[in-house]
Enzyme design. Structure first.
Site, PDB file in Angstrom:
ATOM      1  CE  LYS A 129       0.575   1.157   4.646  1.00  0.00           C
ATOM      2  NZ  LYS A 129       1.573   2.516   5.040  1.00  0.00           N
ATOM      3  N   PRO A 145      10.099  -4.502   1.589  1.00  0.00           N
ATOM      4  CG  PRO A 145      10.502  -2.292   1.161  1.00  0.00           C
ATOM      5  CD  PRO A 145       9.788  -3.113   0.635  1.00  0.00           C
ATOM      6  N   GLY A 177       6.815   0.927   5.446  1.00  0.00           N
ATOM      7  CA  GLY A 177       5.673   2.057   5.535  1.00  0.00           C
ATOM      8  C   GLY A 177       4.992   1.662   4.119  1.00  0.00           C
ATOM      9  CG  ASP A 226      -1.596  -0.019   7.883  1.00  0.00           C
ATOM     10  OD1 ASP A 226      -2.384   1.138   8.053  1.00  0.00           O
ATOM     11  OD2 ASP A 226      -0.453   0.296   7.426  1.00  0.00           O
TER      12      ASP A 226
HETATM   13  C1  LIG Z   1       1.412   4.546  10.213  1.00  0.00           C
HETATM   14  C2  LIG Z   1       0.578   3.450   9.319  1.00  0.00           C
HETATM   15  C3  LIG Z   1      -0.302   4.199   8.158  1.00  0.00           C
HETATM   16  O1  LIG Z   1      -0.916   3.436   7.124  1.00  0.00           O
HETATM   17  O2  LIG Z   1       1.549   2.828   8.435  1.00  0.00           O
HETATM   18  P1  LIG Z   1       2.966   1.976   8.406  1.00  0.00           P
HETATM   19  O3  LIG Z   1       3.969   3.216   8.200  1.00  0.00           O
HETATM   20  O4  LIG Z   1       3.204   1.512   9.812  1.00  0.00           O
HETATM   21  O5  LIG Z   1       3.063   1.254   7.164  1.00  0.00           O
HETATM   22  C4  LIG Z   1      -0.269   2.591  10.072  1.00  0.00           C
HETATM   23  O6  LIG Z   1      -1.406   3.320  10.580  1.00  0.00           O
HETATM   24  C5  LIG Z   1       0.332   1.595  11.054  1.00  0.00           C
HETATM   25  O7  LIG Z   1      -0.402   0.587  10.768  1.00  0.00           O
HETATM   26  P2  LIG Z   1       0.295  -0.888  11.636  1.00  0.00           P
HETATM   27  O8  LIG Z   1       1.802  -1.079  11.065  1.00  0.00           O
HETATM   28  O9  LIG Z   1      -0.631  -2.115  11.239  1.00  0.00           O
HETATM   29  O10 LIG Z   1       0.228  -0.482  13.089  1.00  0.00           O
HETATM   30  P3  LIG Z   1       0.083  -1.218  14.431  1.00  0.00           P
HETATM   31  O11 LIG Z   1       0.919  -2.489  14.191  1.00  0.00           O
HETATM   32  O12 LIG Z   1      -1.439  -1.293  14.942  1.00  0.00           O
HETATM   33  O13 LIG Z   1       0.800  -0.500  15.523  1.00  0.00           O
HETATM   34  C6  LIG Z   1       2.197   0.068  15.237  1.00  0.00           C
HETATM   35  C7  LIG Z   1       2.614   1.064  16.495  1.00  0.00           C
HETATM   36  O14 LIG Z   1       1.877   2.326  15.903  1.00  0.00           O
HETATM   37  C8  LIG Z   1       1.232   3.103  16.790  1.00  0.00           C
HETATM   38  N1  LIG Z   1       0.051   3.452  15.902  1.00  0.00           N
HETATM   39  C9  LIG Z   1      -0.531   2.932  14.930  1.00  0.00           C
HETATM   40  C10 LIG Z   1      -1.323   3.469  14.136  1.00  0.00           C
HETATM   41  C11 LIG Z   1      -2.151   4.463  14.585  1.00  0.00           C
HETATM   42  N2  LIG Z   1      -3.183   5.088  14.147  1.00  0.00           N
HETATM   43  N3  LIG Z   1      -1.493   5.118  15.973  1.00  0.00           N
HETATM   44  C12 LIG Z   1      -0.558   4.607  16.400  1.00  0.00           C
HETATM   45  O15 LIG Z   1      -0.145   5.358  17.335  1.00  0.00           O
HETATM   46  C13 LIG Z   1       0.663   1.987  17.791  1.00  0.00           C
HETATM   47  O16 LIG Z   1       0.540   2.583  18.963  1.00  0.00           O
HETATM   48  C14 LIG Z   1       1.993   0.988  17.839  1.00  0.00           C
HETATM   49  O17 LIG Z   1       2.801   1.465  18.688  1.00  0.00           O
HETATM   50  N1  LIG Z   2       5.159 -11.341   7.727  1.00  0.00           N
HETATM   51  C1  LIG Z   2       5.852 -10.281   8.152  1.00  0.00           C
HETATM   52  N2  LIG Z   2       6.211  -9.586   7.387  1.00  0.00           N
HETATM   53  C2  LIG Z   2       6.881  -8.303   7.624  1.00  0.00           C
HETATM   54  N3  LIG Z   2       7.058  -7.849   8.972  1.00  0.00           N
HETATM   55  C3  LIG Z   2       6.465  -8.597   9.802  1.00  0.00           C
HETATM   56  C4  LIG Z   2       5.966  -9.901   9.570  1.00  0.00           C
HETATM   57  N4  LIG Z   2       5.341 -10.394  10.699  1.00  0.00           N
HETATM   58  C5  LIG Z   2       5.778  -9.655  11.443  1.00  0.00           C
HETATM   59  N5  LIG Z   2       6.292  -8.597  11.085  1.00  0.00           N
HETATM   60  C6  LIG Z   2       6.898  -7.187  11.960  1.00  0.00           C
HETATM   61  O1  LIG Z   2       6.477  -6.248  11.727  1.00  0.00           O
HETATM   62  C7  LIG Z   2       7.301  -5.144  11.493  1.00  0.00           C
HETATM   63  C8  LIG Z   2       6.634  -4.010  10.554  1.00  0.00           C
HETATM   64  O2  LIG Z   2       6.562  -4.578   9.233  1.00  0.00           O
HETATM   65  P1  LIG Z   2       6.056  -3.915   8.073  1.00  0.00           P
HETATM   66  O3  LIG Z   2       4.587  -4.196   7.757  1.00  0.00           O
HETATM   67  O4  LIG Z   2       6.922  -4.508   7.149  1.00  0.00           O
HETATM   68  O5  LIG Z   2       6.165  -2.472   8.089  1.00  0.00           O
HETATM   69  P2  LIG Z   2       5.531  -1.281   7.694  1.00  0.00           P
HETATM   70  O6  LIG Z   2       4.227  -1.107   8.636  1.00  0.00           O
HETATM   71  O7  LIG Z   2       6.432  -0.035   8.191  1.00  0.00           O
HETATM   72  O8  LIG Z   2       5.262  -1.294   6.415  1.00  0.00           O
HETATM   73  C9  LIG Z   2       8.429  -5.664  10.931  1.00  0.00           C
HETATM   74  O9  LIG Z   2       9.577  -4.963  11.465  1.00  0.00           O
HETATM   75  C10 LIG Z   2       8.492  -7.225  11.699  1.00  0.00           C
HETATM   76  O10 LIG Z   2       9.090  -7.274  13.173  1.00  0.00           O
END
Ligand SMILES: C[C@@](CO)(OP(=O)(O)O)[C@H](O)COP(=O)(O)OP(=O)(O)OC[C@H]1O[C@@H](n2ccc(N)nc2=O)[C@H](O)[C@@H]1O
Ligand SMILES: Nc1ncnc2c1ncn2[C@@H]1O[C@H](COP(=O)(O)OP(=O)(O)O)[C@@H](O)[C@H]1O
Length: 280
Positions: A11, A94, A98, A136
């Site tokens: 995404k 990766p 993100g 997410d």
């Molecule tokens: C920020 C976003 C935007 O799309 O993307 P990524 O950069 O991670 O991919 C997401 O909301 C990430 O979603 P996801 O990676 O599923 O988050 P989670 O595992 O639920 O949470 C990871 C950490 O981020 C914080 N978190 C997450 C989502 C949110 N709305 N507020 C938060 O403060 C949570 O407290 C947790 O410590």
């Molecule tokens: N199948 C998986 N693929 C990627 N990461 C995973 C998986 N299962 C657990 N994780 C954990 O989730 C964390 C966030 O991964 P990822 O979704 O790739 O990052 P982001 O949310 O930044 O896109 C990783 O650092 C890893 O520790």
């Protein structure tokens, strides 16, 4: 059906606003999700042993911490088939980039295993299980590009122009939790008003991540020479938008040697859902 192969697509957050912090520590967000025709591949096969095995997973993720394993576990109470699962992962996205690789792997697992184990859960039930794995996960389960609020789980489908993207991974791992707990993260962006334009949006995490990880700033400065560019999610990946795959490919050819990148078109419907329809 005894086997299924599905993509777990990436995404992009075309913008990401942080509107506030909730009492549980999670943040109230506003974001625009689109999918890419590029991601991890997951192959699922029923097996006689009553176990869940995963091959091809990154060595630093213990089996029980893998979101694929956790997603399959969530479906055990609903299964109608007393067989285990052998899952093969081809990891392309990766980690900590993100682009949602872990969340997408989890969502694809929920969609596939729901069919293989004949659980019979609908999309709302799968999305509800998904949000317990990560904020997410629901957007990947629902599979439609969307404007999201709440913690990212309140989704309103939107139809976006399908574009070509060059996504560059600067080679640093950004912890989502570390960014969301950082005191310098701006958290007060007001909600967009109706009729908003993409040009008035930004990624609220970008400035902080650029400060903490100079490689991310370098990547963005490089991409901005060629096309409008932003960081996705909490980073570290950055994306540049092009009107054609050929234009994006030309810039990919010039990518500095220490960075990884890929070109993909965006999709309003998750390729995992499109593949699932074909398989059924
Ligand atoms: C920020 C976003 C935007 O799309 O993307 P990524 O950069 O991670 O991919 C997401 O909301 C990430 O979603 P996801 O990676 O599923 O988050 P989670 O595992 O639920 O949470 C990871 C950490 O981020 C914080 N978190 C997450 C989502 C949110 N709305 N507020 C938060 O403060 C949570 O407290 C947790 O410590
Ligand atoms: N199948 C998986 N693929 C990627 N990461 C995973 C998986 N299962 C657990 N994780 C954990 O989730 C964390 C966030 O991964 P990822 O979704 O790739 O990052 P982001 O949310 O930044 O896109 C990783 O650092 C890893 O520790």
């Amino acid at each position: 059906m005894t086997e299924l192969t599905l993509l777990a697509p990436a995404k992009l957050n075309l913008f990401l606003h942080v509107n506030g912090r909730r009492d549980d520590g999670y943040h109230e967000l506003e974001t625009l999700f689109t999918f890419l025709n590029y991601g991890d591949t997951l192959h699922f096969a029923l097996c006689e042993q009553d176990h869940i095995s995963i091959s091809g997973a990154p060595a630093d993720i213990p089996l029980h911490d893998n979101l694929i394993y956790k997603a399959a576990q969530k479906l055990i109470p609903y299964r109608k088939i007393q067989q285990g699962l052998d899952i093969q992962l081809v990891k392309r996205l990766p980690m900590g980039g993100g682009v949602g690789g872990g969340s997408s792997d989890a969502a694809t697992t929920l969609l596939a295993v729901n069919k293989l184990w004949q659980c019979g859960l609908n999309i709302n039930q799968l999305a509800a299980l998904g949000v317990t794995l990560g904020a997410d996960v629901p957007v990947f389960v629902r599979g439609l590009s969307a404007h999201a609020q709440g913690i990212g789980e309140q989704l309103k489908p939107v139809k976006l122009p399908e574009k070509a993207y060059l996504v560059v991974s600067p080679g640093v791992h950004v912890s989502t939790a570390a960014i969301f707990t950082h005191p310098d993260l701006p958290r007060t962006t007001p909600k967009l008003k109706s009729g908003w334009q993409l040009s008035e949006t930004r990624n609220d995490c970008e400035m902080l991540v650029k400060k903490l990880y100079p490689e991310v700033e370098k990547t963005l400065l490089w991409l901005l020479k060629y096309a409008p560019s932003k960081m996705t999610g909490t980073g570290a990946c950055c994306f540049a938008e092009f009107d054609s795959v050929a234009a994006a490919e030309r810039v990919l050819q010039q990518l500095p040697a220490n960075w990884q990148g890929f070109v993909a078109t965006s999709a309003n419907r998750s390729p995992a859902h499109t593949q699932l329809d074909v398989a059924l």
